[in-house]
Design a protein around this motif. Sequence first.
Motif, PDB file in Angstrom:
ATOM      1  N   UNK A 100       3.355  -7.166  -3.568  1.00 44.39           N
ATOM      2  CA  UNK A 100       2.758  -5.893  -3.953  1.00 44.39           C
ATOM      3  C   UNK A 100       1.632  -5.434  -3.452  1.00 44.39           C
ATOM      4  N   UNK A 101       0.964  -6.410  -2.570  1.00 41.80           N
ATOM      5  CA  UNK A 101      -0.219  -5.876  -2.032  1.00 41.80           C
ATOM      6  C   UNK A 101      -0.024  -5.310  -0.499  1.00 41.80           C
ATOM      7  N   UNK A 102      -1.320  -4.522  -0.268  1.00 43.21           N
ATOM      8  CA  UNK A 102      -1.280  -3.846   1.095  1.00 43.21           C
ATOM      9  C   UNK A 102      -1.418  -5.088   2.153  1.00 43.21           C
ATOM     10  N   UNK A 103      -1.340  -4.730   3.309  1.00 40.89           N
ATOM     11  CA  UNK A 103      -1.212  -5.630   4.325  1.00 40.89           C
ATOM     12  C   UNK A 103      -2.659  -6.423   4.494  1.00 40.89           C
ATOM     13  N   UNK A 104      -3.602  -5.572   4.388  1.00 40.42           N
ATOM     14  CA  UNK A 104      -5.029  -6.205   4.239  1.00 40.42           C
ATOM     15  C   UNK A 104      -5.474  -7.038   2.974  1.00 40.42           C
ATOM     16  N   UNK A 105      -4.843  -6.752   1.817  1.00 39.87           N
ATOM     17  CA  UNK A 105      -5.151  -7.607   0.601  1.00 39.87           C
ATOM     18  C   UNK A 105      -4.067  -8.872   0.697  1.00 39.87           C
ATOM     19  N   UNK A 163      -3.689  -2.351  -5.774  1.00 41.25           N
ATOM     20  CA  UNK A 163      -4.290  -3.272  -4.891  1.00 41.25           C
ATOM     21  C   UNK A 163      -5.661  -3.846  -5.865  1.00 41.25           C
ATOM     22  N   UNK A 164      -6.069  -2.984  -6.617  1.00 38.04           N
ATOM     23  CA  UNK A 164      -7.193  -3.303  -7.448  1.00 38.04           C
ATOM     24  C   UNK A 164      -6.676  -4.163  -8.735  1.00 38.04           C
ATOM     25  N   UNK A 165      -5.563  -3.950  -8.981  1.00 38.96           N
ATOM     26  CA  UNK A 165      -5.068  -5.018 -10.070  1.00 38.96           C
ATOM     27  C   UNK A 165      -4.663  -6.001  -9.595  1.00 38.96           C
ATOM     28  N   UNK A 166      -4.235  -6.037  -8.467  1.00 39.32           N
ATOM     29  CA  UNK A 166      -3.784  -7.481  -7.550  1.00 39.32           C
ATOM     30  C   UNK A 166      -4.973  -8.278  -7.451  1.00 39.32           C
ATOM     31  N   UNK A 167      -5.917  -7.481  -7.107  1.00 42.70           N
ATOM     32  CA  UNK A 167      -7.397  -8.082  -6.906  1.00 42.70           C
ATOM     33  C   UNK A 167      -8.107  -8.548  -7.886  1.00 42.70           C
ATOM     34  N   UNK A 168      -7.957  -7.773  -8.904  1.00 42.51           N
ATOM     35  CA  UNK A 168      -8.450  -8.424 -10.146  1.00 42.51           C
ATOM     36  C   UNK A 168      -7.840  -9.613 -10.930  1.00 42.51           C
ATOM     37  N   UNK A 176      -3.696  10.049   1.393  1.00 44.34           N
ATOM     38  CA  UNK A 176      -3.261  10.924   0.389  1.00 44.34           C
ATOM     39  C   UNK A 176      -3.082  10.259  -0.906  1.00 44.34           C
ATOM     40  N   UNK A 177      -2.064  10.851  -1.711  1.00 41.28           N
ATOM     41  CA  UNK A 177      -1.564  10.322  -2.935  1.00 41.28           C
ATOM     42  C   UNK A 177      -0.995   8.939  -2.848  1.00 41.28           C
ATOM     43  N   UNK A 178      -0.356   8.518  -1.768  1.00 37.44           N
ATOM     44  CA  UNK A 178       0.270   7.276  -1.684  1.00 37.44           C
ATOM     45  C   UNK A 178      -1.130   5.955  -1.707  1.00 37.44           C
ATOM     46  N   UNK A 179      -2.105   6.583  -0.946  1.00 32.98           N
ATOM     47  CA  UNK A 179      -3.060   5.476  -0.780  1.00 32.98           C
ATOM     48  C   UNK A 179      -3.754   5.410  -2.184  1.00 32.98           C
ATOM     49  N   UNK A 180      -3.911   6.458  -3.128  1.00 33.46           N
ATOM     50  CA  UNK A 180      -4.487   6.188  -4.109  1.00 33.46           C
ATOM     51  C   UNK A 180      -3.674   5.321  -5.310  1.00 33.46           C
ATOM     52  N   UNK A 181      -2.375   5.428  -4.989  1.00 32.47           N
ATOM     53  CA  UNK A 181      -1.463   4.625  -5.896  1.00 32.47           C
ATOM     54  C   UNK A 181      -1.536   3.080  -5.319  1.00 32.47           C
ATOM     55  N   UNK A 182      -1.746   2.930  -3.968  1.00 27.84           N
ATOM     56  CA  UNK A 182      -1.909   1.553  -3.324  1.00 27.84           C
ATOM     57  C   UNK A 182      -3.030   0.925  -3.514  1.00 27.84           C
ATOM     58  N   UNK A 183      -4.199   1.907  -3.699  1.00 32.16           N
ATOM     59  CA  UNK A 183      -5.529   1.373  -4.118  1.00 32.16           C
ATOM     60  C   UNK A 183      -5.457   0.955  -5.598  1.00 32.16           C
ATOM     61  N   UNK A 184      -4.934   1.525  -6.313  1.00 33.65           N
ATOM     62  CA  UNK A 184      -4.819   1.009  -7.785  1.00 33.65           C
ATOM     63  C   UNK A 184      -3.972   0.073  -8.031  1.00 33.65           C
TER      64      UNK A 184
END
Length: 173
Positions: free
Chosen positions: A145-150, A45-50, A35-43
């Motif tokens: 600040x990263x998800x476990x995978x990242x 993660x995208x910043x950290x990945x970038x 849900x919404x939490x995963x959208x925030x986490x994805x965002x």
Amino acid sequence: MGPRRRSLLALAGGSVGAAGVGALLTGCTDGAGDGADSDGRASADERVRSEAARGSLTLLAHYDATIAAHPALANRLRPLRSEVARHAEAFGSPPPSASASPSATHEGSGPRRTVEVPRDARKALTALATAERRTADARTTALATASPELARLLASVAASGAAHAYLLAESRT
């Protein structure tokens, strides 16, 4: 239920590079972030990945400039540069080809920067080791600040960068 994480890691045998570990562990999530939490986490993660990709591209510019300024170091530096290029790919950024100028430029989302390389080869290696260490430290900081995978990918690449810094420092002697 599929194979456990430990089974997958055991199969990897420690010989898989950072990109391979990231790809291998892609399916290792607990499914709790819906849900919404995963959208925030994805965002996030995208910043950290970038940012991690930009760090790898900046390191590539350091390697390219150092190799161009000190061709005698090329055989020592190319394997490490190749690993940094794989790190950039693991974070989703295809690395540029090697530059031929002594002061390579890095083009990212920010302003164009020039990498200045010391004329002395030992000082150039020290500067490169410092850049590797700084980047590894930034990746270690980003773990919080990263998800476990990242976070697993960041940790692996940070460890690789720390090893590069050590090897560069040792190669000065």
